[in-house]
Design a protein around this motif. Structure first.
Motif, PDB file in Angstrom:
ATOM      1  N   GLY A  26     -36.244   4.478   4.833  1.00  0.00           N
ATOM      2  CA  GLY A  26     -35.220   4.831   6.076  1.00  0.00           C
ATOM      3  C   GLY A  26     -36.074   4.131   7.294  1.00  0.00           C
ATOM      4  O   GLY A  26     -36.779   3.170   7.059  1.00  0.00           O
ATOM      5  N   SER A  27     -35.982   4.956   8.353  1.00  0.00           N
ATOM      6  CA  SER A  27     -36.788   4.465   9.522  1.00  0.00           C
ATOM      7  C   SER A  27     -38.102   4.973   9.607  1.00  0.00           C
ATOM      8  O   SER A  27     -38.573   5.745  10.195  1.00  0.00           O
ATOM      9  CB  SER A  27     -35.662   5.258  10.808  1.00  0.00           C
ATOM     10  N   ILE A  28     -38.924   4.071   8.946  1.00  0.00           N
ATOM     11  CA  ILE A  28     -40.374   4.519   8.935  1.00  0.00           C
ATOM     12  C   ILE A  28     -41.451   3.686   9.498  1.00  0.00           C
ATOM     13  O   ILE A  28     -41.438   2.406   9.462  1.00  0.00           O
ATOM     14  CB  ILE A  28     -40.797   4.720   7.396  1.00  0.00           C
ATOM     15  N   ARG A  29     -42.015   4.183  10.383  1.00  0.00           N
ATOM     16  CA  ARG A  29     -43.185   3.393  11.086  1.00  0.00           C
ATOM     17  C   ARG A  29     -44.507   3.617  10.412  1.00  0.00           C
ATOM     18  O   ARG A  29     -45.129   2.650  10.374  1.00  0.00           O
ATOM     19  CB  ARG A  29     -43.067   3.586  12.530  1.00  0.00           C
ATOM     20  N   ASP A  30     -44.480   4.762   9.958  1.00  0.00           N
ATOM     21  CA  ASP A  30     -45.912   5.126   9.469  1.00  0.00           C
ATOM     22  C   ASP A  30     -45.924   6.574   8.727  1.00  0.00           C
ATOM     23  O   ASP A  30     -45.044   7.375   9.210  1.00  0.00           O
ATOM     24  CB  ASP A  30     -46.888   5.103  10.432  1.00  0.00           C
ATOM     25  N   ILE A  31     -46.562   6.624   7.514  1.00  0.00           N
ATOM     26  CA  ILE A  31     -46.400   7.705   6.787  1.00  0.00           C
ATOM     27  C   ILE A  31     -48.220   8.217   6.780  1.00  0.00           C
ATOM     28  O   ILE A  31     -48.820   7.441   6.256  1.00  0.00           O
ATOM     29  CB  ILE A  31     -45.969   7.563   5.422  1.00  0.00           C
ATOM     30  N   SER A  32     -48.416   9.356   7.343  1.00  0.00           N
ATOM     31  CA  SER A  32     -49.651   9.764   7.417  1.00  0.00           C
ATOM     32  C   SER A  32     -50.146  10.394   6.086  1.00  0.00           C
ATOM     33  O   SER A  32     -50.432   9.897   5.067  1.00  0.00           O
ATOM     34  CB  SER A  32     -50.155  10.800   8.540  1.00  0.00           C
ATOM     35  N   PHE A  33     -49.558  11.844   5.930  1.00  0.00           N
ATOM     36  CA  PHE A  33     -49.924  12.400   4.331  1.00  0.00           C
ATOM     37  C   PHE A  33     -48.621  12.530   3.672  1.00  0.00           C
ATOM     38  O   PHE A  33     -47.596  12.370   4.074  1.00  0.00           O
ATOM     39  CB  PHE A  33     -50.345  14.014   4.679  1.00  0.00           C
ATOM     40  N   MET A  34     -49.177  12.077   2.301  1.00  0.00           N
ATOM     41  CA  MET A  34     -48.204  12.363   1.157  1.00  0.00           C
ATOM     42  C   MET A  34     -48.680  13.273   0.554  1.00  0.00           C
ATOM     43  O   MET A  34     -49.918  13.526  -0.014  1.00  0.00           O
ATOM     44  CB  MET A  34     -47.820  11.086   0.520  1.00  0.00           C
ATOM     45  N   ARG A  35     -47.660  14.275  -0.119  1.00  0.00           N
ATOM     46  CA  ARG A  35     -48.269  15.352  -0.967  1.00  0.00           C
ATOM     47  C   ARG A  35     -47.210  15.639  -2.354  1.00  0.00           C
ATOM     48  O   ARG A  35     -46.110  15.336  -2.021  1.00  0.00           O
ATOM     49  CB  ARG A  35     -48.208  16.851  -0.150  1.00  0.00           C
ATOM     50  N   TRP A  36     -47.749  16.267  -2.880  1.00  0.00           N
ATOM     51  CA  TRP A  36     -46.907  16.817  -4.248  1.00  0.00           C
ATOM     52  C   TRP A  36     -47.027  18.423  -3.987  1.00  0.00           C
ATOM     53  O   TRP A  36     -48.168  18.974  -3.991  1.00  0.00           O
ATOM     54  CB  TRP A  36     -47.356  16.276  -5.475  1.00  0.00           C
ATOM     55  N   TYR A  94     -41.924  18.592  -6.163  1.00  0.00           N
ATOM     56  CA  TYR A  94     -41.347  18.176  -4.770  1.00  0.00           C
ATOM     57  C   TYR A  94     -42.265  17.285  -4.043  1.00  0.00           C
ATOM     58  O   TYR A  94     -43.574  17.412  -3.953  1.00  0.00           O
ATOM     59  CB  TYR A  94     -41.050  19.209  -4.002  1.00  0.00           C
ATOM     60  N   CYS A  95     -41.814  15.950  -3.607  1.00  0.00           N
ATOM     61  CA  CYS A  95     -42.715  15.231  -2.793  1.00  0.00           C
ATOM     62  C   CYS A  95     -42.506  15.339  -1.254  1.00  0.00           C
ATOM     63  O   CYS A  95     -41.414  16.008  -0.912  1.00  0.00           O
ATOM     64  CB  CYS A  95     -42.361  13.998  -3.026  1.00  0.00           C
ATOM     65  N   ASN A  96     -43.599  15.595  -0.761  1.00  0.00           N
ATOM     66  CA  ASN A  96     -43.570  15.708   0.999  1.00  0.00           C
ATOM     67  C   ASN A  96     -44.227  14.673   1.794  1.00  0.00           C
ATOM     68  O   ASN A  96     -45.389  14.262   1.304  1.00  0.00           O
ATOM     69  CB  ASN A  96     -44.231  17.217   0.883  1.00  0.00           C
ATOM     70  N   ALA A  97     -43.669  14.206   2.903  1.00  0.00           N
ATOM     71  CA  ALA A  97     -44.502  13.320   3.378  1.00  0.00           C
ATOM     72  C   ALA A  97     -44.250  13.529   4.912  1.00  0.00           C
ATOM     73  O   ALA A  97     -43.190  13.830   5.544  1.00  0.00           O
ATOM     74  CB  ALA A  97     -43.767  11.846   3.119  1.00  0.00           C
ATOM     75  N   ASP A  98     -45.267  13.234   5.616  1.00  0.00           N
ATOM     76  CA  ASP A  98     -45.429  13.365   7.200  1.00  0.00           C
ATOM     77  C   ASP A  98     -45.201  12.025   7.649  1.00  0.00           C
ATOM     78  O   ASP A  98     -46.104  11.200   7.548  1.00  0.00           O
ATOM     79  CB  ASP A  98     -46.891  14.041   7.726  1.00  0.00           C
ATOM     80  N   ALA A  99     -44.005  11.634   8.200  1.00  0.00           N
ATOM     81  CA  ALA A  99     -43.831  10.439   8.546  1.00  0.00           C
ATOM     82  C   ALA A  99     -43.502  10.186  10.241  1.00  0.00           C
ATOM     83  O   ALA A  99     -42.816  11.094  10.876  1.00  0.00           O
ATOM     84  CB  ALA A  99     -42.822   9.946   7.964  1.00  0.00           C
ATOM     85  N   THR A 100     -43.718   9.183  10.657  1.00  0.00           N
ATOM     86  CA  THR A 100     -43.452   8.740  12.105  1.00  0.00           C
ATOM     87  C   THR A 100     -42.148   7.809  12.138  1.00  0.00           C
ATOM     88  O   THR A 100     -42.471   6.750  11.385  1.00  0.00           O
ATOM     89  CB  THR A 100     -44.471   8.274  12.985  1.00  0.00           C
ATOM     90  N   SER A 101     -41.040   7.904  12.658  1.00  0.00           N
ATOM     91  CA  SER A 101     -39.919   7.061  12.646  1.00  0.00           C
ATOM     92  C   SER A 101     -40.234   5.835  13.648  1.00  0.00           C
ATOM     93  O   SER A 101     -40.839   6.210  14.472  1.00  0.00           O
ATOM     94  CB  SER A 101     -38.845   7.817  12.704  1.00  0.00           C
ATOM     95  N   PHE A 102     -39.349   5.105  13.569  1.00  0.00           N
ATOM     96  CA  PHE A 102     -39.347   3.939  14.595  1.00  0.00           C
ATOM     97  C   PHE A 102     -39.060   4.462  15.807  1.00  0.00           C
ATOM     98  O   PHE A 102     -39.200   3.893  17.046  1.00  0.00           O
ATOM     99  CB  PHE A 102     -38.392   2.824  14.248  1.00  0.00           C
ATOM    100  N   ASP A 103     -38.367   5.562  16.278  1.00  0.00           N
ATOM    101  CA  ASP A 103     -37.982   6.060  17.529  1.00  0.00           C
ATOM    102  C   ASP A 103     -39.066   7.182  17.630  1.00  0.00           C
ATOM    103  O   ASP A 103     -39.116   8.158  18.605  1.00  0.00           O
ATOM    104  CB  ASP A 103     -36.621   6.752  17.680  1.00  0.00           C
ATOM    105  N   SER A 104     -40.278   7.041  17.110  1.00  0.00           N
ATOM    106  CA  SER A 104     -41.558   7.925  17.533  1.00  0.00           C
ATOM    107  C   SER A 104     -41.254   9.334  17.357  1.00  0.00           C
ATOM    108  O   SER A 104     -42.088  10.193  17.770  1.00  0.00           O
ATOM    109  CB  SER A 104     -41.985   7.440  19.054  1.00  0.00           C
TER     110      SER A 104
END
Length: 120
Positions: A26-36, A94-104
Motif C-alpha cells: 500500500g501507501s508505505i513510506r516507512d515501517i518502524s516496528f513490526m511485531r507478531w 497476527y502481524c502488526n506494523a507501525d507505518a508512515t504513509s506517503f501522506d505522512s
C-alpha cells in the motif's frame, strides 16, 4: 492505506517448525516496528516478538530461544521462524506494523491472522 497479509500457518506436530510471513503493501513510506502477536482460544491477545527497521529484536519470555523474528525491509515483509513448537503455541498469529504513509500519516496496522495448530 496499508495492508498486511500473513501466511505460513498450519498444523504441525509438537517439536516441529513453521515459518510465518507477513507482507505489507500500500501507501508505505516507512515501517518502524513490526511485531507478531498471538491469541489462543479463550485468551487475550499477547505479544510474541518485535523487530525495528534496524533489526533490533525483543521476544516474549515464552518464545525466547525457539522463535526468531526477522524482516526484509526492501520487501516490507516480516517473518517468524518458529521451532520446537509446543501444543501451547496453538493460536491465531497476527502481524502488526507501525507505518508512515506517503501522506505522512503514522499509525498501527494489523493483519487478518493466520492459524497455527500444534498437535501433541
Amino acid at each position: 492505506q496499508v495492508q498486511l497479509v500473513e501466511s505460513g500457518g498450519g498444523l504441525v506436530q509438537a517439536g516441529g517448525s513453521l515459518r510465518l510471513s507477513c507482507a505489507a503493501s500500500g501507501s508505505i513510506r516507512d515501517i518502524s516496528f513490526m511485531r507478531w502477536h498471538r491469541q489462543a482460544p479463550g485468551k487475550q491477545r499477547e505479544f510474541v516478538a518485535r523487530i525495528t527497521n534496524g533489526g533490533t529484536t525483543v521476544y516474549a519470555d515464552s518464545v525466547k530461544g525457539r522463535f526468531t523474528i526477522s524482516r526484509d525491509n526492501a520487501k516490507n515483509t516480516v517473518y517468524l521462524q518458529m521451532s520446537s513448537l509446543k501444543p501451547e503455541d496453538t493460536a491465531e498469529f497476527y502481524c502488526n506494523a507501525d507505518a508512515t504513509s506517503f501522506d505522512s500519516v503514522y499509525r498501527s496496522y494489523w493483519g487478518q491472522g493466520t492459524q497455527v495448530t500444534v498437535s501433541s
